[in-house]
Design a protein around this motif. Structure first.
Motif, PDB file in Angstrom:
ATOM      1  N   LEU A  82       6.085   7.580   1.855  1.00 18.89           N
ATOM      2  CA  LEU A  82       6.532   6.806   0.704  1.00 18.89           C
ATOM      3  C   LEU A  82       6.686   7.778  -0.456  1.00 18.89           C
ATOM      4  CD1 LEU A  82       7.191   4.156  -0.746  1.00 18.89           C
ATOM      5  CD2 LEU A  82       4.748   3.899  -1.196  1.00 18.89           C
ATOM      6  N   GLY A  83       7.902   7.993  -0.876  1.00 18.60           N
ATOM      7  CA  GLY A  83       8.146   8.939  -1.957  1.00 18.60           C
ATOM      8  C   GLY A  83       7.740  10.354  -1.597  1.00 18.60           C
ATOM      9  N   GLY A  84       7.798  10.677  -0.319  1.00 21.56           N
ATOM     10  CA  GLY A  84       7.439  12.017   0.134  1.00 21.56           C
ATOM     11  C   GLY A  84       5.950  12.199   0.410  1.00 21.56           C
ATOM     12  N   MET A  85       5.137  11.173   0.152  1.00 21.39           N
ATOM     13  CA  MET A  85       3.704  11.255   0.382  1.00 21.39           C
ATOM     14  C   MET A  85       3.356  10.535   1.678  1.00 21.39           C
ATOM     15  SD  MET A  85       0.276   9.524  -0.404  1.00 21.39           S
ATOM     16  CE  MET A  85       1.063   8.012  -0.434  1.00 21.39           C
ATOM     17  N   GLN A  86       2.602  11.196   2.537  1.00 21.20           N
ATOM     18  CA  GLN A  86       2.141  10.562   3.759  1.00 21.20           C
ATOM     19  C   GLN A  86       0.737  10.013   3.522  1.00 21.20           C
ATOM     20  OE1 GLN A  86       3.040  13.944   6.531  1.00 21.20           O
ATOM     21  NE2 GLN A  86       3.698  12.210   7.787  1.00 21.20           N
ATOM     22  N   THR A 111      10.444  -8.408  14.183  1.00 22.32           N
ATOM     23  CA  THR A 111       9.482  -7.311  14.272  1.00 22.32           C
ATOM     24  C   THR A 111       9.087  -6.909  12.859  1.00 22.32           C
ATOM     25  OG1 THR A 111      10.468  -6.493  16.314  1.00 22.32           O
ATOM     26  CG2 THR A 111       9.054  -4.968  15.100  1.00 22.32           C
ATOM     27  N   ILE A 112       7.794  -6.871  12.627  1.00 18.30           N
ATOM     28  CA  ILE A 112       7.242  -6.451  11.344  1.00 18.30           C
ATOM     29  C   ILE A 112       6.585  -5.090  11.576  1.00 18.30           C
ATOM     30  CG2 ILE A 112       5.546  -6.970   9.554  1.00 18.30           C
ATOM     31  CD1 ILE A 112       5.921  -9.977  10.533  1.00 18.30           C
ATOM     32  N   SER A 113       7.072  -4.080  10.898  1.00 17.81           N
ATOM     33  CA  SER A 113       6.504  -2.739  11.023  1.00 17.81           C
ATOM     34  C   SER A 113       5.568  -2.496   9.848  1.00 17.81           C
ATOM     35  CB  SER A 113       7.605  -1.679  11.026  1.00 17.81           C
ATOM     36  OG  SER A 113       8.417  -1.820  12.160  1.00 17.81           O
ATOM     37  N   THR A 114       4.403  -1.951  10.147  1.00 22.21           N
ATOM     38  CA  THR A 114       3.431  -1.657   9.100  1.00 22.21           C
ATOM     39  C   THR A 114       2.581  -0.458   9.498  1.00 22.21           C
ATOM     40  OG1 THR A 114       1.752  -2.629   7.649  1.00 22.21           O
ATOM     41  CG2 THR A 114       1.650  -3.241   9.970  1.00 22.21           C
ATOM     42  N   VAL A 115       1.869   0.031   8.528  1.00 16.56           N
ATOM     43  CA  VAL A 115       0.954   1.142   8.748  1.00 16.56           C
ATOM     44  C   VAL A 115      -0.339   0.596   9.346  1.00 16.56           C
ATOM     45  CG1 VAL A 115      -0.326   3.007   7.629  1.00 16.56           C
ATOM     46  CG2 VAL A 115       1.946   2.393   6.797  1.00 16.56           C
ATOM     47  N   ARG A 116      -0.812   1.227  10.413  1.00 16.09           N
ATOM     48  CA  ARG A 116      -2.072   0.819  11.035  1.00 16.09           C
ATOM     49  C   ARG A 116      -3.205   0.922  10.018  1.00 16.09           C
ATOM     50  NH1 ARG A 116      -2.601   0.360  16.041  1.00 16.09           N
ATOM     51  NH2 ARG A 116      -1.071   1.948  16.591  1.00 16.09           N
ATOM     52  N   GLY A 117      -4.011  -0.129   9.946  1.00 17.11           N
ATOM     53  CA  GLY A 117      -5.167  -0.122   9.066  1.00 17.11           C
ATOM     54  C   GLY A 117      -4.988  -0.939   7.803  1.00 17.11           C
ATOM     55  N   ILE A 129      -6.940   7.198   2.487  1.00 19.56           N
ATOM     56  CA  ILE A 129      -6.216   6.560   1.379  1.00 19.56           C
ATOM     57  C   ILE A 129      -6.099   5.063   1.635  1.00 19.56           C
ATOM     58  CG2 ILE A 129      -3.957   6.353   0.256  1.00 19.56           C
ATOM     59  CD1 ILE A 129      -3.652   9.422   0.650  1.00 19.56           C
ATOM     60  N   ILE A 130      -5.734   4.699   2.860  1.00 20.37           N
ATOM     61  CA  ILE A 130      -5.585   3.278   3.212  1.00 20.37           C
ATOM     62  C   ILE A 130      -6.919   2.563   3.074  1.00 20.37           C
ATOM     63  CG2 ILE A 130      -5.085   1.686   5.103  1.00 20.37           C
ATOM     64  CD1 ILE A 130      -2.984   3.799   6.011  1.00 20.37           C
ATOM     65  N   ALA A 131      -7.993   3.159   3.582  1.00 29.46           N
ATOM     66  CA  ALA A 131      -9.316   2.545   3.476  1.00 29.46           C
ATOM     67  C   ALA A 131      -9.721   2.392   2.019  1.00 29.46           C
ATOM     68  CB  ALA A 131     -10.345   3.378   4.238  1.00 29.46           C
ATOM     69  N   GLY A 132      -9.384   3.376   1.181  1.00 26.87           N
ATOM     70  CA  GLY A 132      -9.718   3.294  -0.236  1.00 26.87           C
ATOM     71  C   GLY A 132      -8.969   2.182  -0.953  1.00 26.87           C
ATOM     72  N   PRO A 167      -0.628   6.188  10.206  1.00 26.52           N
ATOM     73  CA  PRO A 167      -0.233   6.551   8.846  1.00 26.52           C
ATOM     74  C   PRO A 167       0.631   7.809   8.787  1.00 26.52           C
ATOM     75  CG  PRO A 167      -2.536   5.925   8.884  1.00 26.52           C
ATOM     76  CD  PRO A 167      -2.069   5.973  10.318  1.00 26.52           C
ATOM     77  N   SER A 168       0.382   8.767   9.677  1.00 19.72           N
ATOM     78  CA  SER A 168       1.145  10.023   9.647  1.00 19.72           C
ATOM     79  C   SER A 168       2.616   9.826  10.018  1.00 19.72           C
ATOM     80  CB  SER A 168       0.509  11.050  10.584  1.00 19.72           C
ATOM     81  OG  SER A 168       0.550  10.571  11.929  1.00 19.72           O
ATOM     82  N   HIS A 169       2.963   8.643  10.524  1.00 17.49           N
ATOM     83  CA  HIS A 169       4.356   8.357  10.882  1.00 17.49           C
ATOM     84  C   HIS A 169       5.142   7.765   9.715  1.00 17.49           C
ATOM     85  CE1 HIS A 169       3.155   7.967  15.405  1.00 17.49           C
ATOM     86  NE2 HIS A 169       2.893   9.145  14.893  1.00 17.49           N
TER      87      HIS A 169
END
Length: 84
Positions: free
Chosen positions: A58-62, A5-11, A67-70, A53-55
């Motif tokens: 990283l270092g306390g930053m959600q 299972t590979i877990s990643t952020v959607r997008g 941000i992902i699109a950028g 992404p809200s789940h």
């Protein structure tokens, strides 16, 4: 029978990247666990689990979708990354 299972952020991954990742992880499992036996391939399960992404943090930053699109570009409804 391996289950990967590979877990990643959607997008982050578009459809082509997901396909490549699934193929290459399968190839690696055949090589390592299956000892290069091509018949082992049919026993390898690989799953990409995407979470909002809200789940994630990283270092306390959600991260946000913006941000992902950028960073990576947006993904269209067809699963293909839209050029930035």
């Amino acid at each position: 029978m391996p289950y990967v299972t590979i877990s990643t952020v959607r997008g982050i991954l578009d459809a082509a990247q997901k396909k490549t990742l699934l193929e290459r992880v399968t190839d690696l499992m055949v090589e390592v666990e299956g000892q290069n036996n091509p018949d082992f391939r049919r026993n390898v399960w690989v799953r990409i689990e995407e979470q909002e992404p809200s789940h994630w943090s990283l270092g306390g930053m959600q991260p946000t979708s913006e941000i992902i699109a950028g960073m990576f570009g947006t993904i269209g409804p067809d699963g293909v990354r839209v050029a930035r």
